[in-house]
Design an enzyme around this catalytic site. Structure first.
Site, PDB file in Angstrom:
ATOM      1  CG  ASN A  91      42.235  52.305  38.555  1.00  0.00           C
ATOM      2  OD1 ASN A  91      41.700  52.830  39.534  1.00  0.00           O
ATOM      3  ND2 ASN A  91      41.559  51.658  37.623  1.00  0.00           N
ATOM      4  CE1 TYR A 158      39.929  47.452  48.094  1.00  0.00           C
ATOM      5  CE2 TYR A 158      38.942  49.018  49.623  1.00  0.00           C
ATOM      6  CZ  TYR A 158      39.290  48.648  48.334  1.00  0.00           C
ATOM      7  OH  TYR A 158      39.007  49.504  47.286  1.00  0.00           O
ATOM      8  CE  LYS A 162      42.424  49.883  47.104  1.00  0.00           C
ATOM      9  NZ  LYS A 162      43.004  50.096  45.767  1.00  0.00           N
ATOM     10  CB  THR A 193      33.054  50.315  39.418  1.00  0.00           C
ATOM     11  OG1 THR A 193      33.401  49.630  40.633  1.00  0.00           O
ATOM     12  CG2 THR A 193      33.439  51.781  39.544  1.00  0.00           C
TER      13      THR A 193
HETATM   14  N1  LIG Z   1      34.380  51.255  43.206  1.00  0.00           N
HETATM   15  C1  LIG Z   1      34.647  51.849  44.378  1.00  0.00           C
HETATM   16  O1  LIG Z   1      33.745  52.190  45.181  1.00  0.00           O
HETATM   17  C2  LIG Z   1      36.082  52.144  44.760  1.00  0.00           C
HETATM   18  C3  LIG Z   1      36.318  52.999  45.835  1.00  0.00           C
HETATM   19  C4  LIG Z   1      37.630  53.287  46.213  1.00  0.00           C
HETATM   20  C5  LIG Z   1      38.678  52.713  45.511  1.00  0.00           C
HETATM   21  N2  LIG Z   1      38.424  51.877  44.465  1.00  0.00           N
HETATM   22  C6  LIG Z   1      39.572  51.326  43.769  1.00  0.00           C
HETATM   23  O2  LIG Z   1      39.509  51.724  42.414  1.00  0.00           O
HETATM   24  C7  LIG Z   1      40.246  50.814  41.605  1.00  0.00           C
HETATM   25  C8  LIG Z   1      39.429  50.461  40.390  1.00  0.00           C
HETATM   26  O3  LIG Z   1      38.281  49.744  40.801  1.00  0.00           O
HETATM   27  P1  LIG Z   1      36.847  49.885  40.102  1.00  0.00           P
HETATM   28  O4  LIG Z   1      35.906  50.243  41.177  1.00  0.00           O
HETATM   29  O5  LIG Z   1      36.917  50.728  38.887  1.00  0.00           O
HETATM   30  O6  LIG Z   1      36.504  48.356  39.780  1.00  0.00           O
HETATM   31  P2  LIG Z   1      36.653  47.439  38.495  1.00  0.00           P
HETATM   32  O7  LIG Z   1      36.337  46.070  38.976  1.00  0.00           O
HETATM   33  O8  LIG Z   1      35.879  48.012  37.372  1.00  0.00           O
HETATM   34  O9  LIG Z   1      38.196  47.545  38.132  1.00  0.00           O
HETATM   35  C9  LIG Z   1      39.192  46.778  38.762  1.00  0.00           C
HETATM   36  C10 LIG Z   1      40.240  46.456  37.730  1.00  0.00           C
HETATM   37  O10 LIG Z   1      41.353  45.817  38.359  1.00  0.00           O
HETATM   38  C11 LIG Z   1      41.833  44.812  37.504  1.00  0.00           C
HETATM   39  N3  LIG Z   1      42.495  43.762  38.267  1.00  0.00           N
HETATM   40  C12 LIG Z   1      42.000  43.045  39.309  1.00  0.00           C
HETATM   41  N4  LIG Z   1      42.905  42.123  39.703  1.00  0.00           N
HETATM   42  C13 LIG Z   1      43.990  42.282  38.895  1.00  0.00           C
HETATM   43  C14 LIG Z   1      45.232  41.619  38.800  1.00  0.00           C
HETATM   44  N5  LIG Z   1      45.562  40.602  39.600  1.00  0.00           N
HETATM   45  N6  LIG Z   1      46.109  42.048  37.838  1.00  0.00           N
HETATM   46  C15 LIG Z   1      45.796  43.069  37.029  1.00  0.00           C
HETATM   47  N7  LIG Z   1      44.631  43.726  37.063  1.00  0.00           N
HETATM   48  C16 LIG Z   1      43.735  43.322  37.978  1.00  0.00           C
HETATM   49  C17 LIG Z   1      40.602  44.261  36.787  1.00  0.00           C
HETATM   50  O11 LIG Z   1      40.975  43.727  35.524  1.00  0.00           O
HETATM   51  C18 LIG Z   1      39.738  45.499  36.638  1.00  0.00           C
HETATM   52  O12 LIG Z   1      39.987  46.090  35.380  1.00  0.00           O
HETATM   53  C19 LIG Z   1      40.599  49.643  42.531  1.00  0.00           C
HETATM   54  O13 LIG Z   1      41.944  49.786  42.956  1.00  0.00           O
HETATM   55  C20 LIG Z   1      39.654  49.824  43.708  1.00  0.00           C
HETATM   56  O14 LIG Z   1      40.163  49.254  44.898  1.00  0.00           O
HETATM   57  C21 LIG Z   1      37.153  51.584  44.062  1.00  0.00           C
END
Ligand SMILES: NC(=O)c1ccc[n+]([C@@H]2O[C@H](COP(=O)([O-])OP(=O)(O)OC[C@H]3O[C@@H](n4cnc5c(N)ncnc54)[C@H](O)[C@@H]3O)[C@@H](O)[C@H]2O)c1
Length: 253
Positions: A91, A158, A162, A193
């Site tokens: 994730n 991105y 994805k 988030t």
């Molecule tokens: N927030 C949204 O609207 C949304 C929508 C669709 C998908 N996502 C996806 O959900 C996932 C979680 O994101 P979130 O929104 O909870 O944000 P978030 O910033 O809370 O979490 C992202 C996490 O990724 C980790 N991370 C980043 N770079 C890293 C690296 N190089 N090595 C290891 N870990 C790393 C960070 O430590 C963090 O814990 C992501 O893949 C994001 O693309 C988020």
């Protein structure tokens, strides 16, 4: 009373905040053994909360998705600590700068692909090797995005990464089904988030929100966790090779 995941070792990548943290807490309530990863500061607070909520065990590992060696040693550490790996929630991810494709640099593109796509490849490689060696099957869930299904301007790297996560998940699912390993992708819409805090604080974005999806608001991270627990549940033996949108009907029209 037996809890659903009390004999289950679950890896959650990107677990300090957002979707990863909410999912960790949901697994904790079901008695899972949790390994929580982040890349900078250990997710110690979430691990402590997980133990309070009923996790059998919860510990943290620092890991960088962009490094193959880091994925390999992460799986080795989990097996050393808990003897096996049953569920992996890949994730972790980054949101790159917003810019038109012609203004994106090679460095921006490469870094986004490294963190958001290649990292999932490295992770799955070592998770699958371990799950096959165990011979007890497993479930892998990869976080894609609505940007894995539709595109938004200004986000080409991105969007490409994805879309790639969904393809990678389907391809892997075909290869490991007979080993009892299921691989699925989830595609959240807008979620509140740390990743989206910058967007959500801007007036033009707030004005846009009422029409963004059918609820007119971003999802809360805990509204994404449920699908991960569903996909992790070994009862759902026939669910594999799919992408699940959790987007408040954003893509339904
Ligand atoms: N927030 C949204 O609207 C949304 C929508 C669709 C998908 N996502 C996806 O959900 C996932 C979680 O994101 P979130 O929104 O909870 O944000 P978030 O910033 O809370 O979490 C992202 C996490 O990724 C980790 N991370 C980043 N770079 C890293 C690296 N190089 N090595 C290891 N870990 C790393 C960070 O430590 C963090 O814990 C992501 O893949 C994001 O693309 C988020």
């Amino acid at each position: 009373m037996t809890k659903k995941f009390e004999d289950t070792v679950v890896l959650i990548a990107g677990a300090a905040t957002g979707i990863g943290a909410a999912t960790a807490l949901a697994f904790a309530k079901e008695g899972a053994t949790l390994v929580l990863t982040t890349h900078k500061k250990p997710a110690d607070e979430v691990a402590a909360q997980c133990l309070e909520l009923g996790a059998k065990a919860a510990s943290t590992v620092l890991y960088d998705v962009a490094e193959e060696e880091s994925s390999k040693s992460l799986v080795a550490t989990i097996v050393e600590r808990y003897g096996k790996l049953d569920v992996a929630f890949n994730n972790a991810g980054i949101l790159p700068v917003t810019a038109d494709l012609v203004d994106q640099t090679t460095e921006d593109f490469d870094w986004t692909i490294a963190a958001d796509l290649r990292g999932v490849f490295f992770a799955m490689k070592y998770e699958i090797l371990q799950m096959k060696a165990q011979g007890t099957g497993g479930s892998i869930i990869n976080t894609s995005s609505v940007a894995g299904v539709i595109a938004d301007p200004g986000m080409a790297p991105y969007v490409a990464a994805k879309h790639g996560v969904i393809g990678l998940s389907k391809a892997a699912a075909l290869e490991v089904a007979k080993d009892g390993i299921r691989v699925n992708a989830i595609s959240p819409g807008l979620v509140e988030t740390p990743m989206t805090a910058g967007w959500l604080s801007q007036k033009f974005f707030q004005d846009w929100l009422p029409t963004w999806n059918s609820f007119g608001r971003p999802a809360r991270p805990e509204e994404i966790a449920g699908i991960v627990l569903y996909l992790a549940d070994p009862a759902n033996t026939f669910t594999t090779g799919q992408n699940f949108l959790i987007d408040g009907a954003q893509t339904a029209h």
